[in-house]
Write a protein that holds these residues in place. Structure first.
Motif, PDB file in Angstrom:
ATOM      1  N   LYS A 207     -14.682  42.997 -68.827  1.00 44.01           N
ATOM      2  CA  LYS A 207     -13.873  42.700 -67.641  1.00 44.01           C
ATOM      3  C   LYS A 207     -14.668  41.920 -66.593  1.00 44.01           C
ATOM      4  N   PHE A 208     -15.938  42.256 -66.429  1.00 44.41           N
ATOM      5  CA  PHE A 208     -16.771  41.519 -65.473  1.00 44.41           C
ATOM      6  C   PHE A 208     -16.947  40.063 -65.902  1.00 44.41           C
ATOM      7  N   VAL A 209     -17.187  39.841 -67.191  1.00 44.42           N
ATOM      8  CA  VAL A 209     -17.348  38.468 -67.680  1.00 44.42           C
ATOM      9  C   VAL A 209     -16.043  37.693 -67.525  1.00 44.42           C
ATOM     10  N   GLU A 210     -14.922  38.347 -67.805  1.00 47.32           N
ATOM     11  CA  GLU A 210     -13.636  37.694 -67.574  1.00 47.32           C
ATOM     12  C   GLU A 210     -13.517  37.234 -66.119  1.00 47.32           C
ATOM     13  N   ALA A 211     -13.916  38.106 -65.200  1.00 46.39           N
ATOM     14  CA  ALA A 211     -13.825  37.769 -63.782  1.00 46.39           C
ATOM     15  C   ALA A 211     -14.736  36.598 -63.426  1.00 46.39           C
ATOM     16  N   LEU A 212     -15.965  36.617 -63.927  1.00 44.82           N
ATOM     17  CA  LEU A 212     -16.909  35.537 -63.617  1.00 44.82           C
ATOM     18  C   LEU A 212     -16.422  34.199 -64.173  1.00 44.82           C
ATOM     19  N   VAL A 213     -15.931  34.218 -65.407  1.00 44.07           N
ATOM     20  CA  VAL A 213     -15.408  32.983 -65.999  1.00 44.07           C
ATOM     21  C   VAL A 213     -14.191  32.514 -65.219  1.00 44.07           C
ATOM     22  N   GLY A 214     -13.308  33.449 -64.856  1.00 42.29           N
ATOM     23  CA  GLY A 214     -12.118  33.095 -64.097  1.00 42.29           C
ATOM     24  C   GLY A 214     -12.438  32.494 -62.741  1.00 42.29           C
ATOM     25  N   LEU A 215     -13.564  32.897 -62.168  1.00 41.50           N
ATOM     26  CA  LEU A 215     -14.007  32.345 -60.891  1.00 41.50           C
ATOM     27  C   LEU A 215     -14.736  31.014 -61.042  1.00 41.50           C
ATOM     28  N   GLY A 216     -14.919  30.584 -62.282  1.00 34.22           N
ATOM     29  CA  GLY A 216     -15.613  29.320 -62.532  1.00 34.22           C
ATOM     30  C   GLY A 216     -17.117  29.402 -62.346  1.00 34.22           C
ATOM     31  N   LEU A 217     -17.674  30.620 -62.434  1.00 37.44           N
ATOM     32  CA  LEU A 217     -19.109  30.807 -62.212  1.00 37.44           C
ATOM     33  C   LEU A 217     -19.871  30.760 -63.530  1.00 37.44           C
ATOM     34  N   LYS A 218     -21.043  30.141 -63.479  1.00 36.59           N
ATOM     35  CA  LYS A 218     -21.889  30.012 -64.659  1.00 36.59           C
ATOM     36  C   LYS A 218     -23.302  30.441 -64.314  1.00 36.59           C
ATOM     37  N   THR A 219     -24.130  30.556 -65.327  1.00 36.28           N
ATOM     38  CA  THR A 219     -25.525  30.937 -65.127  1.00 36.28           C
ATOM     39  C   THR A 219     -26.285  29.806 -64.432  1.00 36.28           C
ATOM     40  N   GLY A 220     -27.029  30.159 -63.382  1.00 31.22           N
ATOM     41  CA  GLY A 220     -27.806  29.154 -62.658  1.00 31.22           C
ATOM     42  C   GLY A 220     -28.895  28.549 -63.527  1.00 31.22           C
ATOM     43  N   LYS A 221     -29.050  27.262 -63.436  1.00 31.44           N
ATOM     44  CA  LYS A 221     -29.994  26.546 -64.308  1.00 31.44           C
ATOM     45  C   LYS A 221     -31.098  25.816 -63.543  1.00 31.44           C
ATOM     46  N   THR A 222     -31.350  26.205 -62.297  1.00 36.11           N
ATOM     47  CA  THR A 222     -32.395  25.533 -61.520  1.00 36.11           C
ATOM     48  C   THR A 222     -33.655  26.381 -61.368  1.00 36.11           C
ATOM     49  N   GLY A 223     -33.635  27.596 -61.886  1.00 32.47           N
ATOM     50  CA  GLY A 223     -34.775  28.485 -61.721  1.00 32.47           C
ATOM     51  C   GLY A 223     -35.162  29.166 -63.020  1.00 32.47           C
ATOM     52  N   GLY A 224     -35.247  30.489 -62.960  1.00 27.18           N
ATOM     53  CA  GLY A 224     -35.738  31.254 -64.104  1.00 27.18           C
ATOM     54  C   GLY A 224     -34.862  31.214 -65.330  1.00 27.18           C
ATOM     55  N   TYR A 225     -33.577  30.862 -65.161  1.00 28.80           N
ATOM     56  CA  TYR A 225     -32.674  30.785 -66.310  1.00 28.80           C
ATOM     57  C   TYR A 225     -32.395  29.344 -66.720  1.00 28.80           C
ATOM     58  N   ALA A 226     -33.262  28.418 -66.314  1.00 33.67           N
ATOM     59  CA  ALA A 226     -33.120  27.029 -66.755  1.00 33.67           C
ATOM     60  C   ALA A 226     -33.244  26.960 -68.273  1.00 33.67           C
ATOM     61  N   PHE A 227     -32.606  25.937 -68.848  1.00 31.94           N
ATOM     62  CA  PHE A 227     -32.699  25.772 -70.300  1.00 31.94           C
ATOM     63  C   PHE A 227     -34.163  25.640 -70.718  1.00 31.94           C
TER      64      PHE A 227
END
Length: 241
Positions: A207-227
């Motif tokens: 349910k949380f992932v559904e909410a995040l996707v529905g809000l158009g939010l993605k994993t930040g890619k400018t710091g520690g979670y960069a590709f």
């Protein structure tokens, strides 16, 4: 919306149980893709199992098609940080999701997991998430993960129920968090029996992932979670070791 629900161990019965929970709880229009990596340990019970499982999980994701969001269905949140580096959609582990949900439902919560060796891992995670003060304790039912595969196993449910009752009496908590993805099919029965919120990480994370996707939010890619950076060996004329 397509959500990939990954059981990092290789137990097919447990993966099917996790899939059933995810499909029951998800919204209309959400496609659940449940999978588990071949070659991974049958159960994750400790640090070394977790390292091996994370390796196989990342390999599985690299070989699979895209998804809008991901749920890692191991309460240790095995490989979540690594997976966040590899994909752009939101990634939630069921441990982090369940703990946060419990803080929205109760002043203090307790966690019931399977074996004692998992307690330090979960305690460390709760502290890292900033939730150590809200968690009254992490306890083990002293039951192996694979003993939870069958949702109709009354003995396994009895062990979990008795351990849960003892934990709540000891801690005086207002909510119980189930500390293993294999407990997902016991959540409602336990809630009815105990009379308090019993938080299952599988359904909560979906349910949380559904909410995040529905809000158009993605994993930040400018710091520690960069590709991850490309690892091209230097051209020295010698074989890279």
């Amino acid at each position: 919306m397509r959500i990939r629900v990954i059981n990092p161990n290789s137990s097919l019965p447990m993966t099917r149980a996790i899939e059933a929970t995810a499909r029951e709880i998800c919204a209309d229009g959400t496609v659940i893709e449940a999978c588990c990596p071949p070659g991974s340990p049958l159960s994750i019970e400790g640090h070394s199992d977790g390292v091996l499982a994370a390796h196989h999980m990342l390999k599985l994701v690299e070989e699979s098609g895209p998804a809008d969001g991901f749920v890692v269905a191991c309460f240790d949140d095995t490989g979540v940080d690594g997976l966040r580096e590899r994909v752009s959609g939101p990634v939630l582990g069921i441990g982090e999701a369940a703990m946060h949900a419990a803080t929205m439902l109760a002043c203090r919560f307790s966690i019931l997991t399977t074996l004692k060796r998992s307690i330090p891992i979960i305690e460390d995670n709760a502290s890292r998430y900033g939730l150590g003060a809200r968690c009254k304790g992490v306890h083990a039912a002293n039951i192996p993960v694979l003993a939870l595969e069958n949702e109709n196993d009354d003995h396994a449910f009895s062990v979990i129920r008795e351990a849960a009752a003892a934990v709540l009496e000891k801690d005086g908590s207002d909510a119980l968090v189930l500390g293993c993805g294999g407990m997902t099919h016991f959540a409602r029965r336990l809630g009815d029996t105990l009379g308090i919120p019993v938080v299952d990480g599988v359904s909560t994370a979906v349910k949380f992932v559904e909410a995040l996707v529905g809000l158009g939010l993605k994993t930040g890619k400018t710091g520690g979670y960069a590709f991850p950076l490309s690892k091209t060996p230097p051209q020295t004329g010698k074989e890279h070791v």
